[in-house]
Design a protein around this motif. Structure first.
Motif, PDB file in Angstrom:
ATOM      1  N   GLU A  41      58.553  62.224  83.970  1.00 41.59           N
ATOM      2  CA  GLU A  41      58.659  63.677  83.924  1.00 41.59           C
ATOM      3  C   GLU A  41      57.487  64.282  83.152  1.00 41.59           C
ATOM      4  O   GLU A  41      56.793  63.605  82.387  1.00 41.59           O
ATOM      5  CB  GLU A  41      59.980  64.100  83.295  1.00 41.59           C
ATOM      6  CG  GLU A  41      60.153  63.685  81.863  1.00 41.59           C
ATOM      7  CD  GLU A  41      61.543  64.021  81.333  1.00 41.59           C
ATOM      8  OE1 GLU A  41      62.329  64.642  82.086  1.00 41.59           O
ATOM      9  OE2 GLU A  41      61.834  63.664  80.184  1.00 41.59           O
TER      10      GLU A  41
ATOM     11  N   THR B  78      61.362  70.265  81.367  1.00 41.29           N
ATOM     12  CA  THR B  78      60.490  69.261  81.970  1.00 41.29           C
ATOM     13  C   THR B  78      60.565  69.323  83.496  1.00 41.29           C
ATOM     14  O   THR B  78      61.519  69.840  84.074  1.00 41.29           O
ATOM     15  CB  THR B  78      60.888  67.838  81.511  1.00 41.29           C
ATOM     16  OG1 THR B  78      62.247  67.587  81.895  1.00 41.29           O
ATOM     17  CG2 THR B  78      60.737  67.682  80.000  1.00 41.29           C
TER      18      THR B  78
ATOM     19  N   GLY C 126      56.414  67.451  80.611  1.00 43.23           N
ATOM     20  CA  GLY C 126      56.872  68.507  79.720  1.00 43.23           C
ATOM     21  C   GLY C 126      56.068  69.778  79.946  1.00 43.23           C
ATOM     22  O   GLY C 126      54.837  69.763  79.891  1.00 43.23           O
TER      23      GLY C 126
END
Length: 439
Positions: free
Chosen positions: A66, A45, A68
């Motif tokens: 975050e 990530t 991915g």
């Protein structure tokens, strides 16, 4: 070498702000019909590096912010491969990745060889310890999310111990944090720690608050925030001292020991936690992975086109690149805005190189610097057409501009529509979610 009808393969190593923005643009333009765009990163990530100090202090839940790589790759038409680069074979235009190991040291993915037609190095940088004894053994760093998570857990443990000590008859117990480096990371972390400490009483630490925290910010230079105007740096220092931060300028750290910072003037600063945030250099492994020309700080030397000085088919951007533009005395500074601008030019030059057109030179535009002192204040300077080309901003306006930089980053990596949607969702989350992320 390429064979007929083989896809043009562009490999980007490093999924930081610059690398992720670049693969998004390349994937969006080329797709997978005649191109194969590959992003390689050791993590699964991405989180915007300027937010790591908030993750470290527990003020930000990184799980909500975050990105991915896998899902992002599917959306934008590139491929993601988890791994770390081990070596570059320029003759055969291949890179080799190191084996991927799990937490027990067992191999998950073996060593891989990946060919490239064009290679972009965007691996970022690491903290420069300047050869100071004890740094690697006793200090923590904020270079990625795992390090920020580690610091947050150690901070919470220290707060819990101090809270317990007050319950058991030791009212003088304190959590002592020393931050070495008075740049943006060090200054922002110092302020964010006080913000987090003031909220801990709402999370079961009944007697813990900001008065139980002692933070020392240690800067070897004549003042903190050397990238800012002197007046703004002075304002930031005054704000920090109001919070309770002990700001030590012109103070050289000569040695670190367990729970102790030794300075050049013979003083010893006790510390339960030590954070090293002084300077940036290239990773040590860059020296052994290839014969690319490097600086003494392990940064890849690039021409104004951002091609490596050694190989036309290898580009570098961000903190791992050293770009000294004509007429300048110093290379382009290692900032998030530098990586953003470099990613845009590398995209343009990759397109032009494939079309047989001359490449463009990089022109760095300094849009100014902003430093967030958490919810307390924000100071900085913006380059523009106001006040003779520079506008000084402080307080709420600066805080709004600071947040807008992150929103621009979201748009750069997600595109306009999805970026705006995430901005709205993020604003709602800030309203409804708990302030601290302690677990």
């Amino acid at each position: 070498m390429r064979v007929p009808d083989q896809k043009t393969q562009i490999v980007v190593v490093g999924g930081g702000a610059g690398g992720l923005e670049l693969v998004r643009k390349l994937g969006s333009k080329y797709g997978r019909k005649k191109h194969d765009i590959i992003l390689i990163d050791r993590n699964l990530t991405h989180i915007w590096k300027p937010l790591l100090h908030e993750v470290a202090a527990g003020s930000l839940d990184a799980n909500l912010d975050e990105v991915g790589y896998g899902g992002h790759a599917v959306r934008w038409g590139y491929r993601f491969f988890q791994g770390s680069i081990e070596s570059i074979d320029r003759e055969h235009r291949t890179i080799t990745t190191s084996p991927l190991l799990d937490e027990r040291g067992e191999e998950v993915i073996g060593r891989h060889t990946v060919r490239y037609d064009y290679l972009v190095m965007a691996v970022g940088g690491i903290s420069n310890d300047f050869g100071v004894p004890g740094v690697r053994e006793h200090a923590m760093f904020l270079e990625d999310r795992p390090q920020a998570d580690k610091f947050r857990q150690k901070l919470l443990n220290a707060c819990l111990r101090t809270n317990h000590a007050h319950h058991t008859g030791n009212p003088d117990a304190r959590v002592r944090v020393s931050i070495v480096g008075g740049g943006a990371t060090g200054v922002e972390l110092a302020a964010e720690l006080y913000n987090a400490a003031g909220s801990l009483r709402h999370y079961g630490l009944e007697v813990f608050d900001e008065t139980k925290l002692e933070v020392s910010l240690i800067e070897a230079g004549p003042r903190i925030l050397p990238a800012l105007d002197e007046a703004l740096a002075k304002t930031a220092r005054e704000e920090l001292e109001k919070l309770g931060v002990r700001v030590l300028e012109r103070t050289q750290v000569v040695r670190l020991e367990d729970r102790a910072v030794h300075t050049g003037d013979g003083n010893v600063i006790p510390a339960d936690l030590i954070v090293w945030a002084a300077g940036v250099k290239g990773a040590e492994e860059i020296k052994t992975m290839s014969d690319l020309a490097l600086t003494r700080g392990n940064q890849i030397v690039v021409r104004p086109t951002l091609q490596s000085e050694t190989d036309d088919r290898i580009f570098a951007l961000g903190d791992c690149a050293s770009c000294l533009l004509p007429g300048k005395e110093r290379p382009v500074p290692p900032r998030a805005q530098s990586a953003h601008q470099m990613a845009s030019l590398v995209f343009t030059n990759l397109v032009r190189a494939q079309a047989g057109q001359p490449l463009k030179d990089f022109a760095y535009a300094d849009h100014g610097s902003l430093v967030s002192l958490s919810r307390f204040s924000t100071v900085g300077s913006l380059m523009g057409n106001l006040v003779g080309g520079r506008m000084f901003v402080e307080g709420r306006i600066a805080r709004m501009v600071y947040m807008s930089l992150y929103r621009m980053h979201l748009i750069a990596i997600h595109g306009w529509w999805r970026g705006i949607m995430l901005i709205v969702i993020g604003h709602v989350n800030q309203i409804v979610r708990p302030r601290l992320k302690l677990h």
